[in-house]
Design an enzyme around this catalytic site. Structure first.
Site, PDB file in Angstrom:
ATOM      1  N   ASP A 104       0.791  -1.184   0.135  1.00  0.00           N
ATOM      2  CA  ASP A 104       0.040  -0.026   0.012  1.00  0.00           C
ATOM      3  C   ASP A 104       0.672   1.331  -0.042  1.00  0.00           C
ATOM      4  OD1 ASP A 104      -2.171  -1.701   0.285  1.00  0.00           O
ATOM      5  OD2 ASP A 104      -2.268  -1.756   2.307  1.00  0.00           O
ATOM      6  N   LYS A 141       1.946   2.144  -5.024  1.00  0.00           N
ATOM      7  CA  LYS A 141       2.540   1.518  -6.264  1.00  0.00           C
ATOM      8  C   LYS A 141       1.600   1.806  -7.335  1.00  0.00           C
ATOM      9  CE  LYS A 141       2.358  -2.488  -4.386  1.00  0.00           C
ATOM     10  NZ  LYS A 141       1.854  -1.952  -2.729  1.00  0.00           N
ATOM     11  N   GLY A 200      -4.554  -4.307  -3.743  1.00  0.00           N
ATOM     12  CA  GLY A 200      -5.408  -3.259  -4.342  1.00  0.00           C
ATOM     13  C   GLY A 200      -4.617  -1.956  -4.648  1.00  0.00           C
ATOM     14  N   HIS A 201      -4.750  -1.647  -5.948  1.00  0.00           N
ATOM     15  CA  HIS A 201      -3.787  -0.426  -6.276  1.00  0.00           C
ATOM     16  C   HIS A 201      -4.923   0.520  -6.710  1.00  0.00           C
ATOM     17  CE1 HIS A 201      -0.256  -3.644  -7.216  1.00  0.00           C
ATOM     18  NE2 HIS A 201      -0.726  -3.488  -6.078  1.00  0.00           N
ATOM     19  N   GLN A 232       2.021  -6.096  -3.198  1.00  0.00           N
ATOM     20  CA  GLN A 232       2.369  -6.162  -1.696  1.00  0.00           C
ATOM     21  C   GLN A 232       3.662  -5.457  -1.686  1.00  0.00           C
ATOM     22  OE1 GLN A 232       1.450  -9.575  -3.544  1.00  0.00           O
ATOM     23  NE2 GLN A 232      -0.579  -8.709  -2.838  1.00  0.00           N
ATOM     24  N   ARG A 283      -5.595   0.566   8.522  1.00  0.00           N
ATOM     25  CA  ARG A 283      -4.217   0.232   8.354  1.00  0.00           C
ATOM     26  C   ARG A 283      -3.308   0.756   9.902  1.00  0.00           C
ATOM     27  NH1 ARG A 283      -3.658   2.595   2.349  1.00  0.00           N
ATOM     28  NH2 ARG A 283      -4.426   1.060   1.104  1.00  0.00           N
ATOM     29  N   LEU A 329       3.979  12.727   1.203  1.00  0.00           N
ATOM     30  CA  LEU A 329       4.897  13.509   1.888  1.00  0.00           C
ATOM     31  C   LEU A 329       4.098  14.444   2.625  1.00  0.00           C
ATOM     32  CD1 LEU A 329       7.835  14.123   2.680  1.00  0.00           C
ATOM     33  CD2 LEU A 329       7.609  15.989   1.051  1.00  0.00           C
TER      34      LEU A 329
HETATM   35  P1  GDP Z   1      -0.582   0.163  -3.444  1.00  0.00           P
HETATM   36  O1  GDP Z   1      -1.510  -0.888  -2.959  1.00  0.00           O
HETATM   37  O2  GDP Z   1       0.673   0.640  -3.294  1.00  0.00           O
HETATM   38  O3  GDP Z   1      -1.023   0.542  -4.842  1.00  0.00           O
HETATM   39  O4  GDP Z   1      -1.351   1.676  -2.674  1.00  0.00           O
HETATM   40  P2  GDP Z   1      -2.858   1.609  -2.303  1.00  0.00           P
HETATM   41  O5  GDP Z   1      -3.611   2.186  -3.433  1.00  0.00           O
HETATM   42  O6  GDP Z   1      -3.472   0.340  -1.556  1.00  0.00           O
HETATM   43  O7  GDP Z   1      -2.803   2.757  -1.333  1.00  0.00           O
HETATM   44  C1  GDP Z   1      -2.185   4.066  -1.346  1.00  0.00           C
HETATM   45  C2  GDP Z   1      -3.319   5.321  -1.222  1.00  0.00           C
HETATM   46  O8  GDP Z   1      -2.615   6.580  -0.974  1.00  0.00           O
HETATM   47  C3  GDP Z   1      -4.617   5.500  -2.164  1.00  0.00           C
HETATM   48  O9  GDP Z   1      -5.463   5.661  -1.588  1.00  0.00           O
HETATM   49  C4  GDP Z   1      -3.939   6.362  -3.025  1.00  0.00           C
HETATM   50  O10 GDP Z   1      -4.791   7.086  -3.957  1.00  0.00           O
HETATM   51  C5  GDP Z   1      -3.126   7.162  -1.901  1.00  0.00           C
HETATM   52  N1  GDP Z   1      -1.833   8.004  -2.476  1.00  0.00           N
HETATM   53  C6  GDP Z   1      -0.960   7.759  -3.337  1.00  0.00           C
HETATM   54  N2  GDP Z   1       0.047   8.549  -3.406  1.00  0.00           N
HETATM   55  C7  GDP Z   1      -0.186   9.625  -2.517  1.00  0.00           C
HETATM   56  C8  GDP Z   1       0.420  10.613  -2.183  1.00  0.00           C
HETATM   57  O11 GDP Z   1       1.556  11.133  -2.428  1.00  0.00           O
HETATM   58  N3  GDP Z   1      -0.296  11.704  -1.185  1.00  0.00           N
HETATM   59  C9  GDP Z   1      -1.643  11.051  -0.905  1.00  0.00           C
HETATM   60  N4  GDP Z   1      -2.243  12.047   0.061  1.00  0.00           N
HETATM   61  N5  GDP Z   1      -2.374  10.067  -0.951  1.00  0.00           N
HETATM   62  C10 GDP Z   1      -1.612   9.306  -1.866  1.00  0.00           C
HETATM   63  P1  IMO Z   2      -0.842  -4.216  -2.439  1.00  0.00           P
HETATM   64  O1  IMO Z   2      -0.428  -4.720  -3.610  1.00  0.00           O
HETATM   65  C1  IMO Z   2      -0.961  -4.523   2.137  1.00  0.00           C
HETATM   66  C2  IMO Z   2      -1.302  -8.654   3.719  1.00  0.00           C
HETATM   67  C3  IMO Z   2      -2.494  -8.802   4.410  1.00  0.00           C
HETATM   68  C4  IMO Z   2      -1.778  -9.724   5.614  1.00  0.00           C
HETATM   69  C5  IMO Z   2      -0.722 -10.547   4.717  1.00  0.00           C
HETATM   70  C6  IMO Z   2      -1.010 -11.948   4.182  1.00  0.00           C
HETATM   71  O2  IMO Z   2      -2.272  -3.348  -2.356  1.00  0.00           O
HETATM   72  O3  IMO Z   2       0.154  -3.580  -1.550  1.00  0.00           O
HETATM   73  P2  IMO Z   2      -2.686 -12.743   2.109  1.00  0.00           P
HETATM   74  O4  IMO Z   2      -3.914 -12.442   1.740  1.00  0.00           O
HETATM   75  O5  IMO Z   2      -1.689 -12.052   1.076  1.00  0.00           O
HETATM   76  O6  IMO Z   2      -2.374 -14.210   2.265  1.00  0.00           O
HETATM   77  O7  IMO Z   2      -2.199 -12.034   3.290  1.00  0.00           O
HETATM   78  O8  IMO Z   2      -0.224  -9.506   3.696  1.00  0.00           O
HETATM   79  N1  IMO Z   2      -1.208  -8.167   2.322  1.00  0.00           N
HETATM   80  C7  IMO Z   2      -1.184  -6.935   1.988  1.00  0.00           C
HETATM   81  N2  IMO Z   2      -1.139  -5.602   2.743  1.00  0.00           N
HETATM   82  N3  IMO Z   2      -1.084  -4.338   0.885  1.00  0.00           N
HETATM   83  C8  IMO Z   2      -1.078  -5.497   0.029  1.00  0.00           C
HETATM   84  O9  IMO Z   2      -1.025  -5.597  -1.572  1.00  0.00           O
HETATM   85  C9  IMO Z   2      -1.454  -6.647   0.595  1.00  0.00           C
HETATM   86  N4  IMO Z   2      -1.408  -7.969   0.045  1.00  0.00           N
HETATM   87  C10 IMO Z   2      -1.345  -8.733   1.263  1.00  0.00           C
HETATM   88  O10 IMO Z   2      -3.068  -7.864   5.130  1.00  0.00           O
HETATM   89  O11 IMO Z   2      -1.244  -9.140   6.281  1.00  0.00           O
HETATM   90 MG    MG Z   3      -3.012  -1.364  -1.857  1.00  0.00          MG
END
Ligand code: GDP
Ligand code: IMO
Ligand code: MG
Length: 430
Positions: A14, A17, A41-42, A220, A303, A330
């Protein structure tokens, strides 16, 4: 020589990415997901419109890209078809731009049942998407791959054996019944396969022949890597750079010219159980969660939040052989009077400057912090270093100096355009 790019998560997932891969995809011809599954979840936000991708590579949102679901992923076919159709309904043409590896392993309903059962004892806090059990079946040589679906009789037999095994386990070990219906499961899988069949190829050969530039999108993060993360509180794939070759089916040499960058938040979060040395369970932690909108993109779970952990981040730099860091969120730190970063761990007078493997040690270590004065100014949407307050620049500079690799890009908000480069990569000049 074409320059490919690998984008990984540097922390516990999270990191942002999705946002980063989306904006960089404008410069690439193909984007590849190669490990994990719908546990990811991206999130991408374009003009206020939000997209959350679970199985498709994020770069598919750009109409010129080709998306690859490579062999190292575990895929729930029904979800994949739904995700593609969901984007098609939103006006994006996806079907003709996606390829799915014939070697991809399937996530079946019985894997999800097992995921829930295994969570009863020794909880990991998984996403309950059946990821761990699907990889268990793969490595236990009981998995079903997309290419197997061509042989209906064999698939039916495999599904029957697997289902009976899971039902036995449920009844005899967990004293529970699960009424999964074999014929229904089989029909639904075949129905989804019919939709996707035309898009199934040998993605390894496809990539070896492809002359365009490729972006590899990790899911991840390094600290959730099955080997290099906080085992057993990890996911079941190699989420670090270690997973690239087996996840894509490409030889390690293929990546010798690629850039390796990882995304890190300006602080730390993690979802689920497991060690988190810099976790803040106080008001400051709550403030990070609220300002950062730190709720899971896949499960909606809050989280856990804490200060930036440079010991863990240095581990990510080393095991991934990183060329650079992309720092996100940031702006979330804008309202903090004091900002801390962890520069070492300490336990009983012993100082650890590198990330320990043992869970017992990890649960006891205390972070050693360096403190920074906050900048108390709005940085959201900043487009150049000159728009950042001095204290924010010092914070970024310290991270870079500690890690020994450049922070190449800063993300200053969730929207696609909210970022700027700190050093231009060579391929931008091509
Ligand atoms: P990922 O799994 O690495 O793709 O990240 P997620 O999408 O699960 O979570 C990142 C969250 O941070 C999402 O809600 C994005 O919209 C948000 N986000 C990404 N970059 C920034 C940033 O620079 N600033 C803020 N405030 N939010 C961001
Ligand atoms: P993205 O790509 C954050 C965590 C779960 C749990 C552990 C194992 O969005 O960054 P699983 O279902 O994979 O067997 O769970 O890994 N986890 C993540 N945490 N971002 C993710 O993906 C994750 N995918 C799995 O919360 O702790
Ligand atoms: Mg994510």
């Amino acid at each position: 020589m074409k320059k490919d790019l690998v984008i990984l998560g540097a922390q516990w997932g999270d990191e942002g990415k999705g946002k980063v891969v989306d904006l960089l995809s404008a410069e690439f011809d193909a984007v590849v997901r190669y490990q994990g599954g719908s546990n990811a979840g991206h999130t991408v936000i374009v003009g206020g419109e939000k997209f959350v991708l679970h199985l498709l590579p994020t770069g598919i949102l750009h109409q010129h890209t080709i998306g690859i679901v490579a062999q190292g992923m575990v895929v729930d076919l029904e979800l994949l078809v739904d995700e593609i159709e969901g984007l098609e309904k939103r006006g994006l043409s996806v079907w003709e731009r996606i390829f799915v590896s014939d070697r991809v392993h399937l996530v079946m309903p019985y894997h999800k049942v097992l995921d829930s059962l295994f969570e009863r004892k020794g909880k990991i806090g998984t996403t309950l998407r059946g990821i761990g059990p699907s990889y268990m079946f793969k490595y236990g040589r009981k998995g079903i791959r997309v290419c197997d679906l061509e042989d209906k009789d064999r698939t039916y037999k495999l599904m029957k054996e697997n289902l009976e095994f899971v039902q036995d386990l449920c009844e005899k070990v967990y004293c529970e019944n699960h009424s999964l219906d074999l014929d229904d499961m089989f029909e639904r899988t075949m129905e989804s396969y019919k939709s996707i069949k035309e898009r199934v190829v040998d993605t390894t050969r496809w990539l070896l022949k492809f002359e365009g530039r490729v972006l590899f999108e990790g899911a991840q993060g390094t600290m959730l890597d099955i080997d290099m993360g906080t085992y057993p509180y990890v996911t079941s794939s190699n989420a670090s750079a270690l997973g690239l070759s087996n996840g894509t089916g490409l030889p390690p040499k293929y990546f010798s010219q690629s850039d390796f960058w990882a995304v890190s938040k300006a602080y730390t979060t993690r979802v689920g159980e497991g060690p988190f040395p810099t976790e803040l369970t106080d008001e400051t932690g709550l403030m990070l969660r609220e300002r950062g909108g730190e709720y899971g993109a896949t499960t909606g779970r809050p989280r856990r939040c804490g200060w930036l952990d440079l010991v863990a981040l240095k581990h990510a730099v080393e095991v991934n052989g990183l060329d650079g860091i992309i720092l996100t969120k940031l702006d979330v730190l804008d309202q903090f009077k004091e900002i801390k970063v962890c520069v070492a761990y300490e336990e009983d007078g012993k100082v650890f400057e590198s990330f320990p493997a043992g869970l017992t040690t990890l649960s006891k270590v205390k972070p050693v912090y360096k403190s920074f004065r906050g900048w108390l100014k709005d940085t959201r949407g900043a487009k150049s270093p000159s728009e950042l307050p001095e204290n924010a620049l010092s914070y970024v500079q310290f991270i870079q100096d500690y890690l020994g690799v450049p922070v190449v890009m800063l993300s200053t908000g969730p929207e696609r355009e909210e970022y700027f480069w700190l050093c231009q990569p060579a391929w931008k000049e091509v």
